[in-house]
Scaffold this active site. Sequence first.
Site, PDB file in Angstrom:
ATOM      1  N   ASP A  49       6.285  20.673   5.084  1.00  0.00           N
ATOM      2  CA  ASP A  49       7.162  20.716   6.259  1.00  0.00           C
ATOM      3  C   ASP A  49       8.495  20.016   6.032  1.00  0.00           C
ATOM      4  O   ASP A  49       9.548  20.511   6.441  1.00  0.00           O
ATOM      5  CB  ASP A  49       6.467  20.064   7.466  1.00  0.00           C
ATOM      6  CG  ASP A  49       5.466  21.007   8.104  1.00  0.00           C
ATOM      7  OD1 ASP A  49       5.094  22.006   7.453  1.00  0.00           O
ATOM      8  OD2 ASP A  49       5.048  20.735   9.244  1.00  0.00           O
TER       9      ASP A  49
ATOM     10  N   ASN B 161       5.165  27.118   9.031  1.00  0.00           N
ATOM     11  CA  ASN B 161       4.578  26.684  10.304  1.00  0.00           C
ATOM     12  C   ASN B 161       5.003  25.246  10.614  1.00  0.00           C
ATOM     13  O   ASN B 161       4.236  24.457  11.167  1.00  0.00           O
ATOM     14  CB  ASN B 161       3.049  26.805  10.269  1.00  0.00           C
ATOM     15  CG  ASN B 161       2.455  26.772  11.682  1.00  0.00           C
ATOM     16  OD1 ASN B 161       3.187  26.758  12.670  1.00  0.00           O
ATOM     17  ND2 ASN B 161       1.143  26.718  11.764  1.00  0.00           N
TER      18      ASN B 161
ATOM     19  N   ASP C 139      -2.272  14.467  17.681  1.00  0.00           N
ATOM     20  CA  ASP C 139      -2.590  14.843  16.295  1.00  0.00           C
ATOM     21  C   ASP C 139      -3.865  14.187  15.771  1.00  0.00           C
ATOM     22  O   ASP C 139      -4.469  14.664  14.809  1.00  0.00           O
ATOM     23  CB  ASP C 139      -1.422  14.502  15.351  1.00  0.00           C
ATOM     24  CG  ASP C 139      -0.226  15.409  15.594  1.00  0.00           C
ATOM     25  OD1 ASP C 139      -0.312  16.300  16.468  1.00  0.00           O
ATOM     26  OD2 ASP C 139       0.803  15.216  14.919  1.00  0.00           O
TER      27      ASP C 139
ATOM     28  N   GLU D 205      -1.108  24.034  14.931  1.00  0.00           N
ATOM     29  CA  GLU D 205      -1.253  24.910  13.763  1.00  0.00           C
ATOM     30  C   GLU D 205      -2.352  25.944  13.995  1.00  0.00           C
ATOM     31  O   GLU D 205      -2.333  27.036  13.441  1.00  0.00           O
ATOM     32  CB  GLU D 205      -1.545  24.090  12.513  1.00  0.00           C
ATOM     33  CG  GLU D 205      -0.328  23.392  11.920  1.00  0.00           C
ATOM     34  CD  GLU D 205       0.077  22.136  12.666  1.00  0.00           C
ATOM     35  OE1 GLU D 205      -0.139  22.040  13.899  1.00  0.00           O
ATOM     36  OE2 GLU D 205       0.622  21.229  12.008  1.00  0.00           O
TER      37      GLU D 205
ATOM     38  N   HIS E 183      -4.051  21.672   8.345  1.00  0.00           N
ATOM     39  CA  HIS E 183      -4.256  20.428   7.596  1.00  0.00           C
ATOM     40  C   HIS E 183      -5.137  19.415   8.321  1.00  0.00           C
ATOM     41  O   HIS E 183      -5.982  18.758   7.729  1.00  0.00           O
ATOM     42  CB  HIS E 183      -2.888  19.812   7.247  1.00  0.00           C
ATOM     43  CG  HIS E 183      -1.966  19.619   8.421  1.00  0.00           C
ATOM     44  ND1 HIS E 183      -1.095  18.570   8.523  1.00  0.00           N
ATOM     45  CD2 HIS E 183      -1.774  20.330   9.566  1.00  0.00           C
ATOM     46  CE1 HIS E 183      -0.414  18.658   9.638  1.00  0.00           C
ATOM     47  NE2 HIS E 183      -0.803  19.730  10.290  1.00  0.00           N
ATOM     48  N   ARG E 184      -4.932  19.302   9.645  1.00  0.00           N
ATOM     49  CA  ARG E 184      -5.665  18.237  10.355  1.00  0.00           C
ATOM     50  C   ARG E 184      -7.154  18.579  10.491  1.00  0.00           C
ATOM     51  O   ARG E 184      -7.996  17.685  10.531  1.00  0.00           O
ATOM     52  CB  ARG E 184      -5.042  17.962  11.724  1.00  0.00           C
ATOM     53  CG  ARG E 184      -3.566  17.596  11.604  1.00  0.00           C
ATOM     54  CD  ARG E 184      -3.084  16.519  12.512  1.00  0.00           C
ATOM     55  NE  ARG E 184      -1.664  16.290  12.246  1.00  0.00           N
ATOM     56  CZ  ARG E 184      -1.183  15.510  11.283  1.00  0.00           C
ATOM     57  NH1 ARG E 184      -1.999  14.850  10.486  1.00  0.00           N
ATOM     58  NH2 ARG E 184       0.125  15.388  11.094  1.00  0.00           N
TER      59      ARG E 184
ATOM     60  N   LYS F 299       0.761  20.601   4.132  1.00  0.00           N
ATOM     61  CA  LYS F 299       1.721  20.603   5.239  1.00  0.00           C
ATOM     62  C   LYS F 299       2.233  19.191   5.535  1.00  0.00           C
ATOM     63  O   LYS F 299       3.410  18.984   5.814  1.00  0.00           O
ATOM     64  CB  LYS F 299       1.069  21.185   6.499  1.00  0.00           C
ATOM     65  CG  LYS F 299       2.045  21.388   7.646  1.00  0.00           C
ATOM     66  CD  LYS F 299       1.391  22.099   8.808  1.00  0.00           C
ATOM     67  CE  LYS F 299       2.414  22.630   9.794  1.00  0.00           C
ATOM     68  NZ  LYS F 299       2.993  21.629  10.677  1.00  0.00           N
TER      69      LYS F 299
END
Length: 433
Positions: free
Chosen positions: A55, A100, A319, A347, A391-392, A417
């Site tokens: 990102d 994204n 997040d 995402e 990713h998370r 990301k």
Amino acid sequence: MTNILELPETEIVPLRELDATVKVVGSKSYTNRFLAIAGLCHEQTVLRNALHSQDTILLAEALRAFGHVDVDLDAESATITVTPLGRPMRAPETAIDMGNAGTPIRFLITMAALAEGRTVLTGNTRMRERPMGHLLDALNTLGVDARAVHGNGSPPIEIPGSALVGGSTRIDGTVSSQFTSSLLISAPVTEKGVQLEVVGDLVSKPYVDMTIAALRQTGIAVGRREFSTFTVDGGQRYRGGEIAVEPDASGMSYFLAAAAVLGGRVTIPGIGPGSHQGDVGLVKAFVDMGCTATSDTDGITVTGGPLTGIDIDMGDMPDVAPTLAVVAAFARGRTHITGIGNLRVKECDRIDAVATELGKMGVTVDTTQDTMTVHGGTEPRGAVIDTYDDHRIAMAFAVAGLRTPGVVIREPGCVVKSFPNFWEVFQGLRGNG
Ligand SMILES: O=C(O)C1=C[C@@H](OP(=O)(O)O)[C@@H](O)[C@H](O)C1
Ligand SMILES: C=C(OP(=O)(O)O)C(=O)O
């Protein structure tokens, strides 16, 4: 050595003991903010401990595409140097593909209205569903005829050049704080400045505090009444120079969660009580669940203990909601997470993703439009976890695999990301413990 980023899947080997000090990457949110600011500044900016991830690199490349700055990325030393070239910001001829990268594209939508020429900002399939309409409405009120090319409030977004002079506007704060941050970052270099009224209950408030902290740190005066009105005079100049980026509090969450689920200890140096990053609030949540924690000049330390479910509003720290949900699966009793409606427009739809994947592990999760209830108490079982290019989800479920045998993470490369060396740091827990 196998590069986990390139594998179709990776199985997490459980860990029995954990006692580690973990160095996490620089903050994604601060790196994005200082990059955008540097892109509006007439002096050179040097970011230390800057995040080099998909990102932030997309944002750096986008700034370069406007032709007014040079951006030098030195991943080895975690440094990013932005040097003004003495030329005006000019829209590139072709659309800029932002993948994204939600925060970067939203910051750029306002910045592009300061450039010469028409900019088109687009992204990947998911990005083309993510909401930007509230920001477009606020810009329209300021006389900037920015619009979604397909009329759906999502990218591709077309922004006319030399259009932003400032004025008064309102922003709906109920979907994303990134719209408010976007307007605040460009406001100081407009001719008239911006008076901004936030309508509706602003989500993700600490990110707006981070924006204001970043503006003030770079020489900008901002007036505010809590989270409802902001006043930024025009004609201000950002100050360049050297800026140290603090460690990423969202990235930190996976390692603190590892301590929580294993009953071990993890210390994250370089981040402490003074941080504006809202995700630091997860530490208190872990304490409420039964961990112990300290936060001082040495950093943040969490030591796991017997875990019990809690009721928590995570509107200030969206997040890390997947991280907390995974930890809740190992807690006795029920964890009720509220205030997380906008997890559905990240995402992936993170409420559905967490519920589905914890479900595969035998954990019951009830969901509504903006809540999740995780029913702990039954030892989770191994499962193949889909990560939805998020990713998370990958990082949160990796933590479950440290305790539960047989957790396989599909497409582990999606961590790039925000945390490209996540798997390396994660494997490092073994050497350390
Ligand atoms: O401003 C920022 O840096 C961010 C704001 C948050 O988004 P929302 O305000 O859309 O919740 C967060 O989810 C994102 O990862 C980073
Ligand atoms: C939501 C996130 O990012 P963004 O909105 O910047 O794409 C995230 O990093 O969890």
